[in-house]
Write a protein that holds these residues in place. Structure first.
Motif, PDB file in Angstrom:
ATOM      1  N   ASN A  96       0.844  -1.187   0.000  1.00  0.00           N
ATOM      2  CA  ASN A  96       0.000   0.000   0.000  1.00  0.00           C
ATOM      3  C   ASN A  96       0.886   1.246   0.000  1.00  0.00           C
ATOM      4  O   ASN A  96       1.820   1.349   0.804  1.00  0.00           O
ATOM      5  CB  ASN A  96      -0.905   0.020   1.230  1.00  0.00           C
ATOM      6  N   ILE A  97       0.588   2.189  -0.893  1.00  0.00           N
ATOM      7  CA  ILE A  97       1.364   3.418  -0.997  1.00  0.00           C
ATOM      8  C   ILE A  97       0.512   4.592  -0.531  1.00  0.00           C
ATOM      9  O   ILE A  97      -0.566   4.856  -1.088  1.00  0.00           O
ATOM     10  CB  ILE A  97       1.831   3.655  -2.451  1.00  0.00           C
ATOM     11  N   ASP A  98       0.968   5.279   0.497  1.00  0.00           N
ATOM     12  CA  ASP A  98       0.263   6.452   1.004  1.00  0.00           C
ATOM     13  C   ASP A  98       0.756   7.713   0.300  1.00  0.00           C
ATOM     14  O   ASP A  98       1.859   7.739  -0.261  1.00  0.00           O
ATOM     15  CB  ASP A  98       0.459   6.590   2.513  1.00  0.00           C
ATOM     16  N   PHE A  99      -0.036   8.753   0.362  1.00  0.00           N
ATOM     17  CA  PHE A  99       0.342  10.022  -0.251  1.00  0.00           C
ATOM     18  C   PHE A  99       1.531  10.609   0.496  1.00  0.00           C
ATOM     19  O   PHE A  99       1.521  10.734   1.714  1.00  0.00           O
ATOM     20  CB  PHE A  99      -0.844  10.986  -0.207  1.00  0.00           C
ATOM     21  N   GLU A 100       2.577  10.986  -0.251  1.00  0.00           N
ATOM     22  CA  GLU A 100       3.804  11.505   0.354  1.00  0.00           C
ATOM     23  C   GLU A 100       4.104  12.937  -0.066  1.00  0.00           C
ATOM     24  O   GLU A 100       5.174  13.464   0.216  1.00  0.00           O
ATOM     25  CB  GLU A 100       4.987  10.604  -0.021  1.00  0.00           C
ATOM     26  N   GLY A 101       3.168  13.569  -0.767  1.00  0.00           N
ATOM     27  CA  GLY A 101       3.376  14.945  -1.183  1.00  0.00           C
ATOM     28  C   GLY A 101       3.103  15.915  -0.056  1.00  0.00           C
ATOM     29  O   GLY A 101       3.090  15.532   1.121  1.00  0.00           O
ATOM     30  N   PRO A 102       2.858  17.182  -0.377  1.00  0.00           N
ATOM     31  CA  PRO A 102       2.553  18.185   0.665  1.00  0.00           C
ATOM     32  C   PRO A 102       1.296  17.785   1.437  1.00  0.00           C
ATOM     33  O   PRO A 102       0.185  17.868   0.925  1.00  0.00           O
ATOM     34  CB  PRO A 102       2.336  19.466  -0.143  1.00  0.00           C
ATOM     35  N   LYS A 159       8.232  -0.628  -8.953  1.00  0.00           N
ATOM     36  CA  LYS A 159       8.794  -1.850  -9.524  1.00  0.00           C
ATOM     37  C   LYS A 159       7.874  -3.050  -9.353  1.00  0.00           C
ATOM     38  O   LYS A 159       8.097  -4.098  -9.953  1.00  0.00           O
ATOM     39  CB  LYS A 159      10.148  -2.152  -8.868  1.00  0.00           C
ATOM     40  N   VAL A 160       6.878  -2.918  -8.504  1.00  0.00           N
ATOM     41  CA  VAL A 160       5.966  -4.038  -8.225  1.00  0.00           C
ATOM     42  C   VAL A 160       4.527  -3.532  -8.280  1.00  0.00           C
ATOM     43  O   VAL A 160       4.275  -2.325  -8.188  1.00  0.00           O
ATOM     44  CB  VAL A 160       6.256  -4.631  -6.829  1.00  0.00           C
ATOM     45  N   PRO A 161       3.560  -4.431  -8.436  1.00  0.00           N
ATOM     46  CA  PRO A 161       2.160  -4.011  -8.321  1.00  0.00           C
ATOM     47  C   PRO A 161       1.932  -3.367  -6.958  1.00  0.00           C
ATOM     48  O   PRO A 161       2.357  -3.903  -5.932  1.00  0.00           O
ATOM     49  CB  PRO A 161       1.386  -5.336  -8.459  1.00  0.00           C
ATOM     50  N   HIS A 162       1.294  -2.217  -6.938  1.00  0.00           N
ATOM     51  CA  HIS A 162       1.087  -1.496  -5.693  1.00  0.00           C
ATOM     52  C   HIS A 162      -0.288  -0.846  -5.676  1.00  0.00           C
ATOM     53  O   HIS A 162      -0.887  -0.595  -6.711  1.00  0.00           O
ATOM     54  CB  HIS A 162       2.176  -0.427  -5.504  1.00  0.00           C
ATOM     55  N   ARG A 163      -0.753  -0.549  -4.476  1.00  0.00           N
ATOM     56  CA  ARG A 163      -2.067   0.040  -4.280  1.00  0.00           C
ATOM     57  C   ARG A 163      -1.892   1.459  -3.748  1.00  0.00           C
ATOM     58  O   ARG A 163      -1.334   1.651  -2.666  1.00  0.00           O
ATOM     59  CB  ARG A 163      -2.854  -0.815  -3.289  1.00  0.00           C
ATOM     60  N   ALA A 164      -2.343   2.453  -4.500  1.00  0.00           N
ATOM     61  CA  ALA A 164      -2.197   3.852  -4.089  1.00  0.00           C
ATOM     62  C   ALA A 164      -3.455   4.324  -3.360  1.00  0.00           C
ATOM     63  O   ALA A 164      -4.568   4.064  -3.805  1.00  0.00           O
ATOM     64  CB  ALA A 164      -1.933   4.731  -5.301  1.00  0.00           C
ATOM     65  N   SER A 165      -3.256   5.033  -2.261  1.00  0.00           N
ATOM     66  CA  SER A 165      -4.392   5.503  -1.458  1.00  0.00           C
ATOM     67  C   SER A 165      -4.892   6.862  -1.932  1.00  0.00           C
ATOM     68  O   SER A 165      -5.567   7.572  -1.187  1.00  0.00           O
ATOM     69  CB  SER A 165      -3.979   5.597   0.015  1.00  0.00           C
ATOM     70  N   PHE A 166      -4.575   7.235  -3.175  1.00  0.00           N
ATOM     71  CA  PHE A 166      -4.954   8.538  -3.709  1.00  0.00           C
ATOM     72  C   PHE A 166      -5.318   8.389  -5.185  1.00  0.00           C
ATOM     73  O   PHE A 166      -5.061   7.354  -5.810  1.00  0.00           O
ATOM     74  CB  PHE A 166      -3.801   9.538  -3.545  1.00  0.00           C
ATOM     75  N   TYR A 167      -5.920   9.416  -5.732  1.00  0.00           N
ATOM     76  CA  TYR A 167      -6.294   9.436  -7.150  1.00  0.00           C
ATOM     77  C   TYR A 167      -5.100   9.871  -7.991  1.00  0.00           C
ATOM     78  O   TYR A 167      -4.258  10.648  -7.533  1.00  0.00           O
ATOM     79  CB  TYR A 167      -7.449  10.403  -7.379  1.00  0.00           C
ATOM     80  N   CYS A 168      -5.036   9.367  -9.223  1.00  0.00           N
ATOM     81  CA  CYS A 168      -3.947   9.710 -10.134  1.00  0.00           C
ATOM     82  C   CYS A 168      -4.504  10.120 -11.498  1.00  0.00           C
ATOM     83  O   CYS A 168      -5.457   9.516 -11.985  1.00  0.00           O
ATOM     84  CB  CYS A 168      -3.012   8.524 -10.358  1.00  0.00           C
ATOM     85  N   VAL A 169      -3.889  11.136 -12.074  1.00  0.00           N
ATOM     86  CA  VAL A 169      -4.144  11.496 -13.472  1.00  0.00           C
ATOM     87  C   VAL A 169      -2.788  11.493 -14.165  1.00  0.00           C
ATOM     88  O   VAL A 169      -1.906  12.274 -13.809  1.00  0.00           O
ATOM     89  CB  VAL A 169      -4.807  12.874 -13.614  1.00  0.00           C
ATOM     90  N   LEU A 170      -2.615  10.616 -15.118  1.00  0.00           N
ATOM     91  CA  LEU A 170      -1.321  10.441 -15.793  1.00  0.00           C
ATOM     92  C   LEU A 170      -1.402  10.994 -17.208  1.00  0.00           C
ATOM     93  O   LEU A 170      -2.269  10.608 -17.981  1.00  0.00           O
ATOM     94  CB  LEU A 170      -0.967   8.951 -15.805  1.00  0.00           C
ATOM     95  N   TRP A 171      -0.493  11.903 -17.525  1.00  0.00           N
ATOM     96  CA  TRP A 171      -0.407  12.494 -18.868  1.00  0.00           C
ATOM     97  C   TRP A 171       0.898  12.031 -19.494  1.00  0.00           C
ATOM     98  O   TRP A 171       1.987  12.432 -19.055  1.00  0.00           O
ATOM     99  CB  TRP A 171      -0.465  14.017 -18.754  1.00  0.00           C
ATOM    100  N   LEU A 172       0.805  11.168 -20.496  1.00  0.00           N
ATOM    101  CA  LEU A 172       1.996  10.654 -21.167  1.00  0.00           C
ATOM    102  C   LEU A 172       2.479  11.685 -22.181  1.00  0.00           C
ATOM    103  O   LEU A 172       1.788  12.000 -23.142  1.00  0.00           O
ATOM    104  CB  LEU A 172       1.684   9.328 -21.863  1.00  0.00           C
ATOM    105  N   ILE A 173       3.677  12.194 -21.962  1.00  0.00           N
ATOM    106  CA  ILE A 173       4.232  13.259 -22.814  1.00  0.00           C
ATOM    107  C   ILE A 173       5.055  12.687 -23.960  1.00  0.00           C
ATOM    108  O   ILE A 173       4.968  13.162 -25.095  1.00  0.00           O
ATOM    109  CB  ILE A 173       5.086  14.218 -21.964  1.00  0.00           C
ATOM    110  N   GLU A 174       5.845  11.667 -23.672  1.00  0.00           N
ATOM    111  CA  GLU A 174       6.693  11.060 -24.704  1.00  0.00           C
ATOM    112  C   GLU A 174       6.648   9.547 -24.592  1.00  0.00           C
ATOM    113  O   GLU A 174       6.515   8.987 -23.497  1.00  0.00           O
ATOM    114  CB  GLU A 174       8.155  11.518 -24.543  1.00  0.00           C
ATOM    115  N   GLY A 175       6.782   8.887 -25.756  1.00  0.00           N
ATOM    116  CA  GLY A 175       6.897   7.433 -25.774  1.00  0.00           C
ATOM    117  C   GLY A 175       5.561   6.724 -25.771  1.00  0.00           C
ATOM    118  O   GLY A 175       4.515   7.306 -26.077  1.00  0.00           O
ATOM    119  N   ALA A 176       5.603   5.462 -25.415  1.00  0.00           N
ATOM    120  CA  ALA A 176       4.410   4.618 -25.320  1.00  0.00           C
ATOM    121  C   ALA A 176       4.598   3.705 -24.119  1.00  0.00           C
ATOM    122  O   ALA A 176       5.730   3.376 -23.741  1.00  0.00           O
ATOM    123  CB  ALA A 176       4.212   3.799 -26.594  1.00  0.00           C
ATOM    124  N   ILE A 177       3.507   3.315 -23.503  1.00  0.00           N
ATOM    125  CA  ILE A 177       3.600   2.523 -22.278  1.00  0.00           C
ATOM    126  C   ILE A 177       2.372   1.627 -22.156  1.00  0.00           C
ATOM    127  O   ILE A 177       1.269   1.997 -22.579  1.00  0.00           O
ATOM    128  CB  ILE A 177       3.716   3.443 -21.037  1.00  0.00           C
TER     129      ILE A 177
END
Length: 293
Positions: free
Chosen positions: A9-15, A37-55
């Protein structure tokens, strides 16, 4: 992908006083971040904007293929995994539920947004495209975030974020209406979801949650139906099934152990429940799933 005995489980570590952060990450950075590096569970919402490449990004065991200028919206508590064979660069916006949900209807707004929806009706995880208005809005939001603790900063960022969600949903599904915040009941839905996260393993009865919230079962089901489109019992079952699938795919624990971990007194009862919900047994689900190896 290596299987583990548990999903970190990954908790929010920002401000912490804000609960909001924008980061820049590339494939080299990701390799240095232990939790990526491993499957993980985030306790927060994410919005991902891919700028370069493909994933190829895995969200709750579903491979999602992203190309340049893709936008991916990931709900809190989803299990994610980055494909490290890819080369990429992206901006990622992270925010907590506490940051966004300041009024009674805010949580309902997030739940009704198809971008973050975990409803079966919404189909594949939401992938949109960065448009000029979205890009400009993101850039303004990032400028505000980088300011040194300005007055009203959290409120301004929250408004930018709400507008980003509205606009992204309109761009992604122009034929569908954007559902705004409900007028009441939002805080109760937040409390229900928190209780469900705490107790879904040992409590699957609607009565338990209604009593904890000091409301009737009928009232609670009416609120959850209005906020999510599903009954309280359906949400409990979906949460159990999601965790069962996560453990079957991402861990090497036995179905018997999973059954006991999820509160089933007998493994056979878990098998019956899983088959009723999914149409197949836990063992067959694990065997046929392509990501299980």
């Amino acid at each position: 992908m290596n299987k583990t005995n548990s999903i970190p489980n990954i908790d929010f570590e920002g401000p912490q006083k804000i609960g909001f952060e924008i980061l820049s990450i590339d494939s080299r950075d990701a390799l240095k971040m232990k939790y990526l590096k491993v499957p993980h569970r985030a306790s927060f919402y994410c919005v991902l904007w891919l700028i370069e490449g493909a994933i190829t990004h895995l969200v709750d065991f579903k491979p999602i293929h992203l190309v340049e200028d893709s936008l991916l919206f990931v709900r809190k508590d989803a299990v994610q995994y980055f494909n490290h064979s890819d080369t990429y660069k992206f901006r990622i916006l992270l925010f907590t539920e506490a940051f966004f949900c300041k009024s009674e209807g805010d949580v309902t707004f997030l739940q009704n947004s198809l971008l973050f929806s975990d409803s079966k009706a919404s189909g594949q995880q939401s992938v949109g495209r960065m448009s000029k208005p979205l890009r400009e809005l993101w850039q303004e939001m990032e400028k505000e975030f980088l300011l040194p603790d300005e007055q009203f900063q959290s409120d301004i960022l929250r408004n930018y974020l709400a507008n980003l969600i509205f606009l992204a949903q309109r761009v992604t599904w122009p034929e569908l209406p954007v559902i705004g915040p409900a007028k009441s009941g939002g805080n109760l839905i937040v409390e229900f979801r928190e209780l469900l996260e705490q107790h879904f393993r040992e409590e699957q009865n609607v009565k338990f949650y209604a009593q904890k919230l000091a409301v009737t079962e009928k009232y609670l089901s009416r609120l959850t139906a209005r906020a999510t489109g599903r009954s309280t019992k359906a949400l409990i079952n979906e949460r159990l099934m999601l965790e069962a699938k996560r453990m079957l795919i991402y861990s090497d624990v036995s179905s018997k152990t999973i059954a006991f971990d999820l509160g089933f007194g007998e493994p056979t009862n878990f098998t019956k429940f899983f088959k009723k919900q999914e149409g197949t047994t836990p063992a067959a689900f694990r065997d046929k799933f392509p990501l299980a190896g």
